[in-house]
Design a protein around this motif. Structure first.
Motif, short mmCIF file in Angstrom:
data_model
loop_
_atom_site.label_atom_id
_atom_site.label_comp_id
_atom_site.label_asym_id
_atom_site.label_seq_id
_atom_site.Cartn_x
_atom_site.Cartn_y
_atom_site.Cartn_z
N ILE A 76 0.83 -1.21 0.00
CA ILE A 76 0.00 0.00 0.00
C ILE A 76 0.86 1.26 0.00
O ILE A 76 0.66 2.18 -0.80
N PHE A 77 1.85 1.30 0.89
CA PHE A 77 2.66 2.51 1.03
C PHE A 77 3.63 2.70 -0.15
O PHE A 77 3.92 3.83 -0.54
N SER A 78 4.11 1.58 -0.71
CA SER A 78 4.96 1.70 -1.90
C SER A 78 4.15 2.22 -3.08
O SER A 78 4.63 3.03 -3.88
N PHE A 81 3.72 5.89 -2.49
CA PHE A 81 4.96 6.63 -2.74
C PHE A 81 5.21 6.81 -4.24
O PHE A 81 5.45 7.93 -4.71
N HIS A 82 5.16 5.73 -5.00
CA HIS A 82 5.49 5.84 -6.42
C HIS A 82 4.39 6.56 -7.20
O HIS A 82 4.66 7.12 -8.27
N MET A 83 3.20 6.56 -6.65
CA MET A 83 2.11 7.30 -7.31
C MET A 83 2.30 8.81 -7.14
O MET A 83 1.99 9.58 -8.06
N THR A 84 2.83 9.23 -5.98
CA THR A 84 2.91 10.66 -5.68
C THR A 84 4.33 11.20 -5.60
O THR A 84 4.55 12.40 -5.77
N MET A 88 6.11 12.15 2.48
CA MET A 88 5.40 11.25 3.39
C MET A 88 5.32 9.84 2.80
O MET A 88 5.48 8.85 3.52
N GLY A 89 5.08 9.73 1.51
CA GLY A 89 5.04 8.42 0.87
C GLY A 89 6.37 7.71 0.98
O GLY A 89 6.42 6.50 1.24
N GLN A 90 7.47 8.45 0.80
CA GLN A 90 8.80 7.85 0.92
C GLN A 90 9.03 7.29 2.32
O GLN A 90 9.51 6.16 2.50
N LEU A 91 8.68 8.09 3.34
CA LEU A 91 8.88 7.64 4.73
C LEU A 91 8.00 6.44 5.05
O LEU A 91 8.45 5.46 5.68
N LEU A 92 6.73 6.48 4.63
CA LEU A 92 5.83 5.36 4.92
C LEU A 92 6.30 4.09 4.22
O LEU A 92 6.23 2.99 4.79
#
Length: 268
Positions: A76-78, A81-84, A88-92
């Motif tokens: 989910i978090f990957s 991250f790659h979508m946005t 915050m996406g990178q850290l998650l």
């Protein structure tokens, strides 16, 4: 006039890392299209591991259910991250991997390798938890280095695997470990290629190696988790003997291993 404003940590392209794939080339809302959709592999791995290793889950449910749930969080978090490409996406993305590794260690790290000061699994849980919380806060210092640190943990896992295989005479287990390492080498090679050879891949219009990393590391996990479960049964469930099975069949060129529980006499 006010000074320049800092970008929101949720803003598109606010991350410290930008992978080789071109941004917004195939969608106006997905920054890295193939890096995003390749995360479907994590959504497949978790239910496959739970279904194929259901005998183990019936006897010792918490570890695999917990780790499989965390692997879903990684997916989910990957994806986010790659979508946005947001900070915050990178850290998650990175922290979900850190906590997945930490919980895997907490549940499955063999007692024979505990530090002398640790007397029980409960104490090791506390040590793992405190170490991971500290690592979580440290990860905010320089997020760009987090991925390198996380990948280095694989070398300790390979070292542990080598030590365990020395105690094991089952050739099928050794073969499973070799296939796991093969998928991992292909995966980490793709990750490094995307990170360090981006100019080359962009020059030939093939900047997609990070998406290969997602698929290949998921394939490695399909072999790694049953291998860890195999050793865990030997240590924690002495009344059972683990046996390797292959889905869909032993005769297929590409198979997914899983663990069958039989009544005990030890093989490794």
């Amino acid at each position: 006039m006010g000074g320049p404003t800092m970008p929101s940590i949720f803003s598109y392209q606010s991350a410290e890392v930008d992978w080789c794939e071109g941004n917004f080339e195939r969608s106006r809302i997905i920054a890295e299209y193939y890096n995003t959709i390749s995360n479907v592999s994590f959504f497949i791995v978790s239910p496959v591991l739970l279904y194929l290793n259901r005998q183990y889950c019936q006897q010792r449910a918490l570890p695999l259910y917990f780790v499989s749930g965390l692997l879903l969080c990684v997916g989910i978090f990957s994806t986010y991250f790659h979508m946005t490409l947001s900070y915050m996406g990178q850290l998650l993305d990175e922290l979900s991997i850190l906590w997945t590794l930490a919980m895997s260690y907490a549940f499955w790290y063999p007692r024979v390798y505990f530090p002398r000061c640790i007397k029980s699994r409960k104490h090791f849980f506390w040590l793992s938890g405190i170490t991971t919380v500290i690592s979580t806060f440290m990860s905010f210092i320089k997020p760009a280095f987090n991925a390198y640190a996380l990948n280095c943990i694989a070398f300790h896992l390979l070292y542990l695997t080598r030590r365990e295989l020395k105690k094991c005479n089952d050739k099928r287990v050794h073969r499973m470990a070799k296939v796991m390492v093969m998928w991992w080498v292909l995966a980490i090679s793709s990750w490094i290629s995307d990170r360090w050879l981006c100019g080359l891949w962009q020059a030939i219009n093939f900047p997609y190696f990070h998406s290969f990393w997602h698929v290949l590391i998921a394939m490695s996990l399909l072999y790694c988790c049953p291998l860890v479960i195999y050793f865990d049964i030997n240590y924690e469930m002495p009344k059972f003997k683990p046996k390797l099975g292959y889905w869909p069949s032993d005769s297929w060129p590409v198979v997914v291993p899983y663990i069958i529980l039989e009544e005990s006499h030890k093989q490794c």
